[in-house]
Each structure stands twice: as structure tokens, then as C-alpha cells.
Design a protein around this motif. Structure first.
Motif, mmCIF file in Angstrom:
data_model
loop_
_atom_site.group_PDB
_atom_site.id
_atom_site.type_symbol
_atom_site.label_atom_id
_atom_site.label_comp_id
_atom_site.label_asym_id
_atom_site.label_seq_id
_atom_site.Cartn_x
_atom_site.Cartn_y
_atom_site.Cartn_z
ATOM 1 N N ARG A 28 0.386 -1.082 -0.030
ATOM 2 C CA ARG A 28 0.453 -0.151 0.090
ATOM 3 C C ARG A 28 0.903 1.232 0.367
ATOM 4 N NH1 ARG A 28 -3.369 1.347 5.227
ATOM 5 N NH2 ARG A 28 -1.584 2.287 5.613
ATOM 6 N N ASP A 29 1.408 1.476 0.982
ATOM 7 C CA ASP A 29 2.396 2.705 0.856
ATOM 8 C C ASP A 29 3.975 2.500 0.966
ATOM 9 O OD1 ASP A 29 0.373 3.834 2.260
ATOM 10 O OD2 ASP A 29 0.392 2.210 3.934
ATOM 11 N N GLY A 30 4.778 1.554 0.340
ATOM 12 C CA GLY A 30 6.044 1.101 -0.289
ATOM 13 C C GLY A 30 6.961 0.947 1.479
ATOM 14 N N LEU A 31 7.801 -0.130 0.905
ATOM 15 C CA LEU A 31 9.017 -0.496 1.821
ATOM 16 C C LEU A 31 9.215 0.516 2.734
ATOM 17 C CD1 LEU A 31 10.120 -2.502 3.656
ATOM 18 C CD2 LEU A 31 11.780 -2.262 1.451
ATOM 19 N N LYS A 32 9.788 1.587 2.517
ATOM 20 C CA LYS A 32 10.402 2.215 2.924
ATOM 21 C C LYS A 32 10.086 3.131 3.995
ATOM 22 C CE LYS A 32 13.389 6.686 1.686
ATOM 23 N NZ LYS A 32 14.205 8.324 1.337
ATOM 24 N N HIS A 33 8.362 3.807 3.167
ATOM 25 C CA HIS A 33 7.342 4.085 4.557
ATOM 26 C C HIS A 33 7.305 3.081 5.893
ATOM 27 C CE1 HIS A 33 4.037 6.547 5.185
ATOM 28 N NE2 HIS A 33 3.555 5.163 6.190
ATOM 29 N N TRP A 34 7.500 1.642 5.315
ATOM 30 C CA TRP A 34 7.239 0.639 7.082
ATOM 31 C C TRP A 34 8.277 0.299 7.401
ATOM 32 C CZ3 TRP A 34 3.604 1.512 9.579
ATOM 33 C CH2 TRP A 34 1.930 1.740 8.718
ATOM 34 N N LEU A 35 9.375 0.502 6.981
ATOM 35 C CA LEU A 35 10.705 0.185 7.544
ATOM 36 C C LEU A 35 10.787 0.192 8.804
ATOM 37 C CD1 LEU A 35 13.444 -1.140 6.374
ATOM 38 C CD2 LEU A 35 14.248 1.315 6.290
ATOM 39 N N THR A 45 20.438 -0.866 9.389
ATOM 40 C CA THR A 45 19.027 -0.642 8.682
ATOM 41 C C THR A 45 19.538 0.832 8.552
ATOM 42 O OG1 THR A 45 17.446 -1.598 10.915
ATOM 43 C CG2 THR A 45 16.390 -0.112 9.400
ATOM 44 N N ALA A 46 20.109 2.229 9.555
ATOM 45 C CA ALA A 46 20.121 2.903 9.673
ATOM 46 C C ALA A 46 20.699 3.857 8.265
ATOM 47 C CB ALA A 46 21.011 3.751 11.009
ATOM 48 N N PHE A 47 21.811 2.726 7.692
ATOM 49 C CA PHE A 47 22.268 3.071 6.651
ATOM 50 C C PHE A 47 22.099 2.945 5.178
ATOM 51 C CE2 PHE A 47 25.353 3.045 10.397
ATOM 52 C CZ PHE A 47 26.320 4.412 9.640
ATOM 53 N N ILE A 48 20.930 1.457 4.830
ATOM 54 C CA ILE A 48 20.387 1.377 4.372
ATOM 55 C C ILE A 48 19.906 2.346 3.206
ATOM 56 C CG2 ILE A 48 20.846 -0.999 4.706
ATOM 57 C CD1 ILE A 48 17.836 -1.254 4.615
ATOM 58 N N ARG A 49 19.537 1.587 1.827
ATOM 59 C CA ARG A 49 18.711 3.556 0.861
ATOM 60 C C ARG A 49 18.061 2.434 0.409
ATOM 61 N NH1 ARG A 49 21.137 6.165 4.369
ATOM 62 N NH2 ARG A 49 22.105 7.624 4.318
ATOM 63 N N ILE A 50 16.602 3.073 0.385
ATOM 64 C CA ILE A 50 15.498 2.420 -0.532
ATOM 65 C C ILE A 50 14.745 3.316 -1.428
ATOM 66 C CG2 ILE A 50 13.202 1.043 -0.655
ATOM 67 C CD1 ILE A 50 14.548 -0.148 2.616
ATOM 68 N N ASP A 51 14.517 3.256 -2.883
ATOM 69 C CA ASP A 51 13.630 3.310 -3.007
ATOM 70 C C ASP A 51 11.728 4.220 -2.203
ATOM 71 O OD1 ASP A 51 11.571 5.220 -5.390
ATOM 72 O OD2 ASP A 51 12.974 4.026 -6.666
ATOM 73 N N ALA A 52 11.796 5.695 -2.543
ATOM 74 C CA ALA A 52 10.343 5.240 -1.943
ATOM 75 C C ALA A 52 9.186 5.227 -2.733
ATOM 76 C CB ALA A 52 9.609 7.044 -1.661
ATOM 77 N N LYS A 53 9.818 4.595 -4.014
ATOM 78 C CA LYS A 53 7.921 3.892 -4.632
ATOM 79 C C LYS A 53 8.759 2.175 -4.608
ATOM 80 C CE LYS A 53 8.104 7.542 -8.203
ATOM 81 N NZ LYS A 53 8.485 8.247 -9.192
ATOM 82 N N PHE A 54 9.342 2.027 -4.297
ATOM 83 C CA PHE A 54 9.689 0.599 -4.689
ATOM 84 C C PHE A 54 8.628 -0.291 -3.648
ATOM 85 C CE2 PHE A 54 10.784 -3.554 -2.898
ATOM 86 C CZ PHE A 54 11.424 -4.048 -3.859
ATOM 87 N N GLY A 55 7.549 -1.200 -4.530
ATOM 88 C CA GLY A 55 6.497 -2.176 -3.582
ATOM 89 C C GLY A 55 5.000 -1.572 -3.352
ATOM 90 N N ARG A 56 4.854 -0.210 -3.908
ATOM 91 C CA ARG A 56 3.625 0.214 -4.470
ATOM 92 C C ARG A 56 3.095 0.356 -5.486
ATOM 93 N NH1 ARG A 56 4.290 7.113 -2.295
ATOM 94 N NH2 ARG A 56 5.884 7.077 -4.242
ATOM 95 N N LYS A 57 1.766 0.053 -5.604
ATOM 96 C CA LYS A 57 0.971 0.217 -6.782
ATOM 97 C C LYS A 57 1.012 1.488 -7.622
ATOM 98 C CE LYS A 57 -3.003 -1.306 -8.938
ATOM 99 N NZ LYS A 57 -4.231 -1.967 -8.670
#
Length: 429
Positions: A302-309, A417-429
Motif C-alpha cells: 500500500r505505502d511502499g517498503l521505505k514508509h514502513w521500514l 538499518t540506518a545506513f541502507i537506502r530504498i527507493d520510496a516508490k518500491f513496492g507501491r502500486k
């Protein structure tokens, strides 16, 4: 012959649950059920630890042959082929148990099963990434993890008790009782093979390849170079450390939490009977695990992985404190104990979603199957090695102090976890 037009329209619900049952069941048989089998067959603890420890090797080194899966045939072909090997190895264990060379025969079949299962993992995960788009990968990640865990519960909670019941029916031969269990499991795998032969679509992106040996070697080199250069060295190091240490506290907690629940109170445990353990951990805990995995997949889609990491990081670490509480309070109320287990297992199911999705995210690109296999091998190494030493630490300090140490080491998960980077759009529809 299956009509391709029909297979491509099949719902992912028709094959994802059973595919990940087929992925999880051989793992728990090799790493857990085999321990019980060899114990009942008269091997010493030292022998069991030595021989069954080696059986986990294929899951750690599986990236070495993952290019073969990428560069020869299709992922679907490998899934079906390895499921046939898994069924054959289970039948081989059942047959050799009743021979004079039962140990040599079963070890050979267990190694065949471990190798086949590790290869099946590579192909199944690769097929999953090829058949589903990014959004559906995020949605189904909780589902696949849930059914994988169900297979683990089935191995420990069904196969082992059934072997015990059969030994009551055939008290003169433990080997015969166990052989019936393995024959039955072999039949189950044949049914899974038949089911997937019909229900798994032929993914458009799952292109058949028939590379030569030289091409495979070049492909291996190219794949490894591509993996090393996926990112600049600092983000790359952060990604590897995250995959390796994300479950570090859970790796320590996993085995010792089970012994804590079942050991007598004079030894520092809660002293649950097997029936109480089955209710609290195998039923209530399983419900929590399932719900956590499903909720995690839904939130990420729903919101992407980054939002809920970060909430997922908190979910997989902070609920471990229930074991600190139980080791200090030593509760006897089953509702309270079951509630604590539910909270911890729900958190694990929710938090594990982040690791699975991050490995999918990290693996995107031309060699996604091989790169995901490398990621899972690193993750398995991070889970296996700490678990080997957890018992020594617990014996040295006792349960309460051990669980406090586990809570302190949750800082490791937060740090990586503090050092990884994830595209905010990954996982979202």
C-alpha cells in the motif's frame, strides 16, 4: 499439453502458497527433523551436531551454482525438476532406513535433499520475481513467508508427532515408523509436483536458455562482477551488513526461546508440557506469525517498503522483551504466556517482511535470480552462525541474562538499518 493461454491467466493464489510450502518443508526436514531422527536412531549429540551441521551448507553456498539456474532452461523447469528430486530423496530416506547401511544411505539422501532444496529456492524465488510485477511481489511477500513458515510448523508439529504415534503402533522398529513418515512425505511432494506442473504459468519473462559450459562460466563471472558493482562500495557494504545482521537478535533467540518454554522450572524454564507448548507456540504463536506476515505484505504494497521500514525494524526486535519478562516473572497462566508468544511472533512475521522485500529490491536487474540467491545465502549465514553459539552463551549466563543480552543486541538491527537506502516508490502500486 497445457494451454499457455490458460496458464497465464491463473491466479497467483493457485501456486504461491504451495510453492513456498515446497520450499520450506525440505529445509525443516533437513535442519530439524533429521536431528530427531538420528537421536532416536542412537547417534550421540556430538555426532548429530557434526553431521547435521554439514547438511546446512548447500543453503549458504548456493550462489555458487545459481548461474546454472539463470543460464540453463527456465526457472519453471528447475522448480519442477527439483521437486522430483526432493520426492525421490524422501523416498530414498524411507527405503534406506530399513537397511544395514541406513546411516550412509540417509546421509546421502539428506545431502541430495539439501542440494535440491537450495536449488529449488533459487528457481522458485527467481520465478516469483519474473511472474509477478513489483507491486504484486510486495503484496504476496507476506503470503509466501506465511506459507513457508507453515511448512516449518508442519515439519516439527506434524511429522515428528506422527512418527511418535507410529512408534506406538510399531514398538519394535523405530526405523520402520520413520520410513512410513518419509514415504508419506514423498507422496506429498509428488502431488506438489503434479499440482505445479499444471498450475504454474509459463511466465513470459522466463525465457528458456541452453548455454554451454563456457557460457555458464562467463555468465558466473559476469554475474559476480555485476553483483559487486551494483552500488558504490559504501552503499554496497551497508546492504550486505543489513542482510547479514538484520535478524541477529532473532538468530540468538530462536532455539533458546523454545528450550526456555519446555525446560523444567528447576532448570530455569517455564516447564510447559508438549501439549501446552503446542497450544501456545504452535497454535497461538502461529496465528500471530501468519497475521504479522499478511499485515506486513499489505502495508508494504500500500505505502511502499521505505514508509514502513522502521516500524518493521521495531516489530522484529522490541517484542523480544516478552522473554525477558517471562524469564523474570516465571508466569504460570497459559493465557498470559500465549499472549506474550503471540506478540513476539506477530512482530517477527511483520518485521521479516522488510528483509524479504529489501533482498528483492537489492536483486533487481539482469541477474535478479542469482543475486537474490546470494542475498538469501548471506541472510542464512547470518541466521545460522549466531544460533550455533546461542546455547553456549545461555549456559554461561542463564535464561534471564541471556534474553537481556538479546535485547541489547537489538541495537545491531537498528544500526545496520540506518545506513541502507530504498527507493520510496518500491513496492507501491
Amino acid at each position: 499439453m497445457i494451454n499457455k493461454k490458460n496458464t497465464t491467466k491463473r491466479s497467483a493464489w493457485a501456486w504461491i502458497p504451495t510453492l513456498y510450502i515446497a520450499e520450506g518443508l525440505p529445509n525443516v526436514i533437513v535442519t530439524s527433523v533429521a536431528v530427531v531422527l538420528y537421536m532416536q536412531m542412537g547417534l550421540s549429540d556430538a555426532e548429530i551436531g557434526l553431521y547435521t551441521g554439514w547438511l546446512g551448507l548447500p543453503w549458504i553456498i548456493k550462489p555458487l551454482w545459481s548461474p546454472f539456474v539463470d543460464l540453463y532452461k527456465t526457472k519453471r523447469w528447475w522448480v519442477l525438476f527439483t521437486q522430483m528430486l526432493l520426492g525421490s530423496s524422501l523416498a530414498g530416506i524411507a527405503f534406506t532406513l530399513n537397511t544395514d547401511l541406513w546411516f550412509q544411505g540417509t546421509m546421502f539422501c539428506f545431502f541430495l535433499m539439501a542440494f535440491s532444496s537450495a536449488t529449488h529456492d533459487i528457481a522458485a524465488d527467481g520465478y516469483y520475481m519474473l511472474e509477478l510485477d513489483e507491486h504484486r511481489q510486495a503484496w504476496f511477500v507476506g503470503i509466501r513467508n506465511t506459507f513457508y513458515r507453515l511448512a516449518v510448523i508442519f515439519g516439527n508439529g506434524v511429522l515428528v508427532p506422527v512418527a511418535g504415534l507410529l512408534q506406538e503402533a510399531y514398538p519394535d522398529s523405530k526405523a520402520f515408523a520413520w520410513s512410513l513418515v518419509f514415504y508419506g512425505t514423498a507422496a506429498l511432494f509428488i502431488m506438489l509436483w503434479l499440482w505445479h506442473s499444471y498450475m504454474m504459468p509459463k511466465a513470459t519473462a522466463d525465457v528458456q536458455r541452453n548455454s554451454s559450459a563456457a557460457e555458464i562460466v562467463r555468465g558466473l563471472k559476469t554475474m559476480l562482477v555485476a553483483f559487486i558493482h551494483k552500488m558504490p562500495w559504501k552503499p554496497m557494504l551497508a546492504a550486505i551488513l543489513f542482510i547479514l545482521f538484520y535478524r541477529f537478535p532473532e538468530a540468538l533467540l530462536n532455539a533458546m526461546s523454545k528450550t526456555f518454554l519446555t525446560r523444567p522450572q528447576e532448570d530455569g524454564g517455564l516447564g510447559l508440557t508438549l501439549a501446552q507448548y503446542g497450544l501456545s507456540y504452535g497454535t497461538v504463536g502461529l496465528i500471530g506469525l501468519l497475521l504479522g506476515g499478511i499485515v506486513g505484505g499489505w502495508l508494504a504494497s500500500r505505502d511502499g517498503l521505505k514508509h514502513w521500514l522502521w516500524p518493521m525494524v521495531c516489530a522484529i526486535t522490541l517484542p523480544d522483551i516478552v522473554y525477558v519478562y517471562m524469564s523474570l516473572a516465571m508466569p504460570e497462566n497459559m493465557f498470559l504466556i500465549s499472549s506474550c508468544i503471540f506478540i513476539e511472533q506477530f512482530g517477527y512475521g511483520l518485521g521479516f517482511t522488510a528483509l524479504t522485500l529489501y533482498m528483492l529490491y537489492f536483486s533487481m536487474g539482469e541477474f535478479k535470480t542469482s543475486h537474490y540467491a546470494i542475498c538469501t545465502g548471506i541472510s542464512y549465514l547470518g541466521l545460522q552462525v549466531p544460533a550455533m553459539f546461542s546455547g553456549f552463551i545461555k549456559d554461561a549466563v542463564g535464561y534471564s541474562t541471556f534474553f537481556i543480552i538479546v535485547m541489547a543486541l537489538c541495537s545491531v538491527t537498528f544500526l545496520v538499518t540506518a545506513f541502507i537506502r530504498i527507493d520510496a516508490k518500491f513496492g507501491r502500486k
